[in-house]
Design a protein around this motif. Structure first.
Motif, PDB file in Angstrom:
ATOM      1  N   LEU A 164      11.880  10.512  -9.331  1.00 36.43           N
ATOM      2  CA  LEU A 164      10.681   9.699  -9.128  1.00 36.43           C
ATOM      3  C   LEU A 164      10.683   9.399  -7.505  1.00 36.43           C
ATOM      4  N   VAL A 165       9.418   9.437  -7.200  1.00 35.83           N
ATOM      5  CA  VAL A 165       9.184   8.836  -5.766  1.00 35.83           C
ATOM      6  C   VAL A 165       8.173   7.397  -6.045  1.00 35.83           C
ATOM      7  N   LEU A 166       8.496   6.182  -5.577  1.00 40.04           N
ATOM      8  CA  LEU A 166       7.741   4.920  -5.687  1.00 40.04           C
ATOM      9  C   LEU A 166       7.303   4.583  -4.330  1.00 40.04           C
ATOM     10  N   ILE A 167       6.011   4.844  -4.288  1.00 33.60           N
ATOM     11  CA  ILE A 167       5.368   4.536  -2.990  1.00 33.60           C
ATOM     12  C   ILE A 167       4.555   3.079  -3.146  1.00 33.60           C
ATOM     13  N   ASP A 168       5.060   2.044  -2.376  1.00 37.71           N
ATOM     14  CA  ASP A 168       4.493   0.798  -2.742  1.00 37.71           C
ATOM     15  C   ASP A 168       4.487   0.060  -1.264  1.00 37.71           C
ATOM     16  N   PRO A 169       3.161   0.431  -0.361  1.00 37.54           N
ATOM     17  CA  PRO A 169       3.004   0.035   0.831  1.00 37.54           C
ATOM     18  C   PRO A 169       2.544  -1.266   1.003  1.00 37.54           C
ATOM     19  N   PRO A 170       2.591  -2.064   1.897  1.00 33.00           N
ATOM     20  CA  PRO A 170       2.086  -3.344   2.306  1.00 33.00           C
ATOM     21  C   PRO A 170       0.595  -3.458   2.482  1.00 33.00           C
ATOM     22  N   TYR A 171      -0.153  -2.215   2.650  1.00 32.27           N
ATOM     23  CA  TYR A 171      -1.543  -2.220   2.892  1.00 32.27           C
ATOM     24  C   TYR A 171      -2.074  -3.214   3.970  1.00 32.27           C
ATOM     25  N   GLU A 172      -1.256  -3.225   4.897  1.00 32.55           N
ATOM     26  CA  GLU A 172      -1.612  -3.699   6.104  1.00 32.55           C
ATOM     27  C   GLU A 172      -2.844  -3.150   6.915  1.00 32.55           C
ATOM     28  N   ALA A 173      -2.985  -1.784   6.809  1.00 28.07           N
ATOM     29  CA  ALA A 173      -4.081  -1.187   7.066  1.00 28.07           C
ATOM     30  C   ALA A 173      -5.343  -1.139   6.164  1.00 28.07           C
ATOM     31  N   GLN A 174      -5.294  -2.071   5.096  1.00 24.76           N
ATOM     32  CA  GLN A 174      -6.067  -2.245   4.170  1.00 24.76           C
ATOM     33  C   GLN A 174      -6.668  -0.854   3.613  1.00 24.76           C
ATOM     34  N   LEU A 175      -8.007  -0.424   3.491  1.00 28.28           N
ATOM     35  CA  LEU A 175      -8.467   0.681   2.959  1.00 28.28           C
ATOM     36  C   LEU A 175      -8.026   1.749   3.525  1.00 28.28           C
ATOM     37  N   ASP A 176      -7.756   1.827   4.723  1.00 31.77           N
ATOM     38  CA  ASP A 176      -7.063   3.001   5.679  1.00 31.77           C
ATOM     39  C   ASP A 176      -5.605   3.379   5.031  1.00 31.77           C
TER      40      ASP A 176
END
Length: 285
Positions: A164-176
């Motif tokens: 399993l690969v979990l990708i949980d980014p902070p979305y600091e770049a918002q929609l990008d």
């Protein structure tokens, strides 16, 4: 949107993410072969809900605290609540497990776990939590780059066919951020096509995600499943009204397991207009 784990630990997004994560781990460990897990944006791995960051937002009161009070009967939710209780028995009544702790709790001695965290202080704390666990490898590095570096999964001469690969980014770049995440998923699937991949994403207004859905459906995975929990109507671009997980190569009949769990979470955590969604973008053959 700056989504720092410590400020939002135990909120509705964590509840969704961690219920699903444990169910994925249980699917992996249902077979005897060893497996591998990669957490690309691991945070510090363990949180205090009585700490300054969590107290500042108070989001856990409408997340894990409310779910505990509701005591839902769905097996996937009960599994999650049992893990939270195990964490609190080990670390104190106000503790909350991040995804690294849950992976360590759910996986087995023969399994291996890689944790990536770019923020130096967070990475240092993360390493201190798991330095005595030989299954865990902590990398103070960019999680997206780690997908290329660490996949296909192996440990020494051992190669892992499942994981399993979990990708949980902070979305600091918002929609990008969605473009970065989709590129990482393409890379991961090319390097480890049989792996399961889970991408968490925030939902403000769902209509803004249509391009993401279309691109996700075009990925080369065997299947693509959306799991979304909205705790209020998605009528405001100024707040996170819910969140979702894109699952690639989801376990067999995983949608049937998650459907009642998400419905129960919407009922327990939601305001008027709350909803849950379990939908195949690409159904398995």
């Amino acid at each position: 949107m700056n989504y720092r784990h410590a400020f939002h630990a135990g909120n509705h997004a964590d509840v969704l993410k961690h219920v699903v994560l444990l169910a994925l781990c249980d699917a992996l460990t249902s077979k005897p072969a060893p497996c591998f897990a990669l957490d690309t944006h691991a945070g510090r791995g363990l949180y205090r809900l009585d700490g300054e960051a969590a107290q500042k937002t108070g989001e856990a009161q409408d997340g894990i605290a409310r779910l505990i009070a509701e005591t839902p009967r769905q097996p996937a939710i009960r599994r999650y609540l049992a893990a939270v209780q195990a964490c609190r028995e080990q670390h104190g009544a106000h503790s909350y497990p991040g995804s690294p702790w849950l992976l360590a709790h759910a996986l087995r001695e023969q399994d291996r776990i890689a944790l990536c965290e770019l923020h130096p202080e967070e990475a240092q704390v993360l390493g201190s939590h798991f330095e005595a666990d030989p299954r865990m490898a902590v990398h103070a590095r960019d999680g997206y780059a780690a997908i290329k570096a660490l996949l296909p999964a192996k440990h020494g001469a051992q190669k892992f066919a499942r994981g399993l690969v979990l990708i949980d980014p902070p979305y600091e770049a918002q929609l990008d951020e969605f473009d970065f995440a989709l590129a990482a998923l393409r890379e991961g699937l090319a390097r480890w096509p049989q792996g399961m991949f889970a991408l968490w994403y925030p939902i403000k207004q769902r209509r803004s995600l249509h391009t993401f859905y279309r691109k996700a459906a075009g990925l080369s995975a065997k299947s693509s499943l959306l799991l979304e929990l909205l705790v209020r109507p998605d009528d405001s671009p100024l707040r996170m009204n819910g969140s979702g997980l894109l699952l690639l190569n989801a376990p067999w009949q995983f949608d049937g397991l998650m459907q009642p769990a998400l419905a129960a979470m919407a009922g327990a955590l939601g305001e008027t207009g709350a909803s849950a969604r379990v939908e195949w973008l690409k159904a398995p053959l």
